[in-house]
Scaffold this motif. Structure first.
Motif, PDB file in Angstrom:
ATOM      1  N   ILE A  84       0.788  -1.107  -0.036  1.00 28.56           N
ATOM      2  CA  ILE A  84       0.017   0.118   0.027  1.00 28.56           C
ATOM      3  C   ILE A  84       0.962   1.174   0.158  1.00 28.56           C
ATOM      4  O   ILE A  84       0.544   2.041  -0.665  1.00 28.56           O
ATOM      5  CB  ILE A  84      -0.964   0.108   1.180  1.00 28.56           C
ATOM      6  CG1 ILE A  84      -1.892  -1.145   1.032  1.00 28.56           C
ATOM      7  CG2 ILE A  84      -1.704   1.541   1.261  1.00 28.56           C
ATOM      8  CD1 ILE A  84      -2.847  -1.285   2.259  1.00 28.56           C
ATOM      9  N   SER A  85       1.973   1.252   0.796  1.00 27.83           N
ATOM     10  CA  SER A  85       2.766   2.427   0.857  1.00 27.83           C
ATOM     11  C   SER A  85       3.728   2.709  -0.359  1.00 27.83           C
ATOM     12  O   SER A  85       3.815   3.866  -0.806  1.00 27.83           O
ATOM     13  CB  SER A  85       3.849   2.183   2.174  1.00 27.83           C
ATOM     14  OG  SER A  85       4.836   3.240   2.165  1.00 27.83           O
ATOM     15  N   ARG A  86       3.957   1.560  -1.039  1.00 29.00           N
ATOM     16  CA  ARG A  86       4.769   1.668  -2.337  1.00 29.00           C
ATOM     17  C   ARG A  86       3.745   2.356  -3.491  1.00 29.00           C
ATOM     18  O   ARG A  86       4.355   2.929  -4.198  1.00 29.00           O
ATOM     19  CB  ARG A  86       5.144   0.230  -2.639  1.00 29.00           C
ATOM     20  CG  ARG A  86       6.100   0.286  -4.172  1.00 29.00           C
ATOM     21  CD  ARG A  86       6.632  -1.024  -4.329  1.00 29.00           C
ATOM     22  NE  ARG A  86       5.301  -1.936  -4.875  1.00 29.00           N
ATOM     23  CZ  ARG A  86       5.081  -1.821  -6.016  1.00 29.00           C
ATOM     24  NH1 ARG A  86       5.581  -1.008  -6.850  1.00 29.00           N
ATOM     25  NH2 ARG A  86       4.037  -2.670  -6.316  1.00 29.00           N
ATOM     26  N   GLU A  87       2.768   1.600  -3.281  1.00 31.51           N
ATOM     27  CA  GLU A  87       1.695   2.298  -4.429  1.00 31.51           C
ATOM     28  C   GLU A  87       1.296   3.582  -4.171  1.00 31.51           C
ATOM     29  O   GLU A  87       1.206   4.499  -5.167  1.00 31.51           O
ATOM     30  CB  GLU A  87       0.312   1.240  -4.401  1.00 31.51           C
ATOM     31  CG  GLU A  87       0.452  -0.007  -4.923  1.00 31.51           C
ATOM     32  CD  GLU A  87       0.507   0.114  -6.557  1.00 31.51           C
ATOM     33  OE1 GLU A  87       0.122   0.677  -7.133  1.00 31.51           O
ATOM     34  OE2 GLU A  87       1.325  -0.901  -7.077  1.00 31.51           O
ATOM     35  N   LEU A  88       0.922   4.168  -3.224  1.00 33.84           N
ATOM     36  CA  LEU A  88       0.571   5.553  -2.482  1.00 33.84           C
ATOM     37  C   LEU A  88       1.741   6.595  -3.110  1.00 33.84           C
ATOM     38  O   LEU A  88       1.627   7.581  -3.706  1.00 33.84           O
ATOM     39  CB  LEU A  88       0.214   5.473  -1.283  1.00 33.84           C
ATOM     40  CG  LEU A  88      -1.015   5.262  -0.638  1.00 33.84           C
ATOM     41  CD1 LEU A  88      -1.073   5.372   0.841  1.00 33.84           C
ATOM     42  CD2 LEU A  88      -2.160   6.020  -1.485  1.00 33.84           C
ATOM     43  N   ALA A  89       3.072   5.798  -2.935  1.00 32.17           N
ATOM     44  CA  ALA A  89       4.308   6.751  -3.356  1.00 32.17           C
ATOM     45  C   ALA A  89       4.300   7.065  -4.684  1.00 32.17           C
ATOM     46  O   ALA A  89       4.975   7.944  -5.065  1.00 32.17           O
ATOM     47  CB  ALA A  89       5.512   5.931  -2.614  1.00 32.17           C
TER      48      ALA A  89
END
Length: 335
Positions: A84-89
C-alpha cells in the motif's frame, strides 16, 4: 530556482507555469510538457506543502490498526502495508501508520481527522460492529474499511471472503473422509476472524460433525505448537487441523513434525490460512488458503482510496475477493 526564471525562459506567465506544474487541467498538454521539461532541466521541484494548501489536499492517508493484538507481528499484514505504501508513493501520497488502542478513552486517529492532516483513513482489522467506523461515518470523513461491519449507511470496504476460505478447506477435508477436524483460531472478535471461524463451523454442521476441536488462542507459533501437542494427546485426536493464520499454522506444523505426524502413514492433514510464513523451519508445501498477491491487494486498495478522495460515492466502492485453495502436500485421506 524560481518559477519566474522558468516563466521568463519560456515566455509564459508565472501563473501559467505554476498551474502547469500543479496539474490544473486548463493548461494545454503542449504547454504543460514544455514547462515540465524546463523544470526538470533546471532541477526545479515545486513547494509540495504550498501546493497541498492551495489545492485543499494533504496527500497523506492514515492506516489505522489495532494495538491488541499487534498485527505488525504478522508477516502477511506487513507485506500488505508495504505494498500500500509503495503504491501510494507512486502518486506522491504518504502513508501514516496509526496504532489505535480500542480500550483507551480517546483514539489517536481522531487528532488527524479533526485537524484534517490526512485526506482519508484506511481502517484495518474491523469489528462486526465497529465504533470507529460508526464515528467516522457520523463525521462524514472518508474512510476505506479493510473488512465488513454493520453500519447504518453504505460505506467503502475491501475484503476477502474469509468465510468461504475456511468453509472450502473444511469441506475438502470432509470429502477426504475426515470427521474429527480441529481448528486453531485467534482469540478475538475482529470480523475476519469470526468469519473464518464460522466457515469452519458451518461446514462441520452441514455434515452433522461437532466443533469440539476449536481452540481460540493468541496468534503465536508457541500457542499453535502447544495446542497441537494437547490435541494429539487426546484419546481421539483430530485427523485434520485448520488454522486461521500463518503464525498458528507454523506452530501446528512444527508440532506435527515433532510428533512425526506431518507425513507418512499416520499423517494428520493440515490447512494453514495464508500458508506458512517465509521464515518457517518447516519446509513442506502445506495446503493453504491464499488471498491473492500482496502487490495486487496494494493496487486495489490504493485505487479505491484515490477514488474515495476524489468524491466517488462510498456505495460504489465495495469489493469482495475470493480466496484460492492450494492443496499442497499436507492433504491426506482419513486413516
Amino acid at each position: 530556482m524560481s518559477l519566474k526564471a522558468i516563466a521568463a525562459q519560456l515566455g509564459l506567465s508565472v501563473t501559467t507555469v505554476s498551474r502547469a506544474l500543479n496539474g490544473y487541467d486548463d493548461v494545454s498538454q503542449e504547454t504543460r510538457a514544455r514547462v515540465e521539461a524546463e523544470a526538470a532541466r533546471r532541477g526545479y521541484r515545486p513547494n509540495t506543502f504550498a501546493r497541498r494548501l492551495k489545492m485543499g489536499k494533504i496527500d497523506a492517508v492514515g492506516l489505522v490498526f489495532p494495538v491488541h493484538p499487534v498485527p505488525l507481528n504478522n508477516s502477511v499484514f506487513m507485506e500488505m502495508v508495504g505494498e500500500i505504501s509503495r503504491e501510494l508513493a507512486q502518486h506522491e501520497v504518504d502513508l501514516l501508520l496509526i496504532a489505535d488502542d480500542d480500550l483507551a478513552d480517546s483514539h489517536s486517529y481522531m487528532r488527524l481527522v479533526q485537524s484534517r492532516r490526512v485526506d482519508a483513513l484506511i481502517v484495518a482489522h474491523t469489528l462486526d460492529n465497529d465504533p470507529r467506523l460508526q464515528q467516522l461515518q457520523t463525521m462524514n470523513f472518508p474512510f476505506l474499511a479493510l473488512g465488513r461491519s454493520r453500519l447504518p449507511q453504505p460505506y467503502a470496504w475491501f475484503d476477502f471472503d474469509n468465510y468461504a476460505g475456511t468453509h472450502q478447506a473444511t469441506a475438502r477435508l470432509i470429502g477426504l473422509g475426515h470427521r474429527r477436524i480441529a481448528m486453531l483460531g485467534e482469540h478475538n472478535s475482529q470480523a475476519f476472524i469470526t468469519q473464518r471461524r464460522e466457515g469452519w463451523r458451518d461446514a462441520l454442521k452441514a455434515h452433522q460433525l461437532d466443533d469440539s476441536g476449536l481452540r481460540m488462542l493468541p496468534p503465536t507459533r508457541r500457542a499453535g505448537y502447544k495446542a497441537v501437542l494437547e490435541l494429539m494427546a487426546q484419546s481421539s485426536p483430530p485427523t485434520a487441523i485448520v488454522t486461521d493464520c500463518n503464525s498458528l499454522g507454523d506452530g501446528a506444523a512444527m508440532a506435527l513434525q515433532t510428533l512425526n505426524r506431518l507425513q507418512g502413514d499416520r499423517a494428520v492433514s493440515l490447512v494453514v490460512y495464508d500458508g506458512l510464513p517465509p521464515d518457517s523451519i518447516v519446509e513442506m508445501n502445506v495446503a493453504a488458503v491464499i488471498q491473492s498477491t500482496r502487490e495486487g491487494v496494494g493496487r486495489q486498495i490504493v485505487d479505491m482510496v484515490q477514488r474515495l478522495i476524489a468524491g466517488e460515492p462510498a456505495a460504489q466502492l465495495q469489493v469482495l475477493w475470493q480466496p484460492d485453495f492450494l492443496e499442497g502436500d499436507t492433504l491426506h485421506p482419513a486413516g
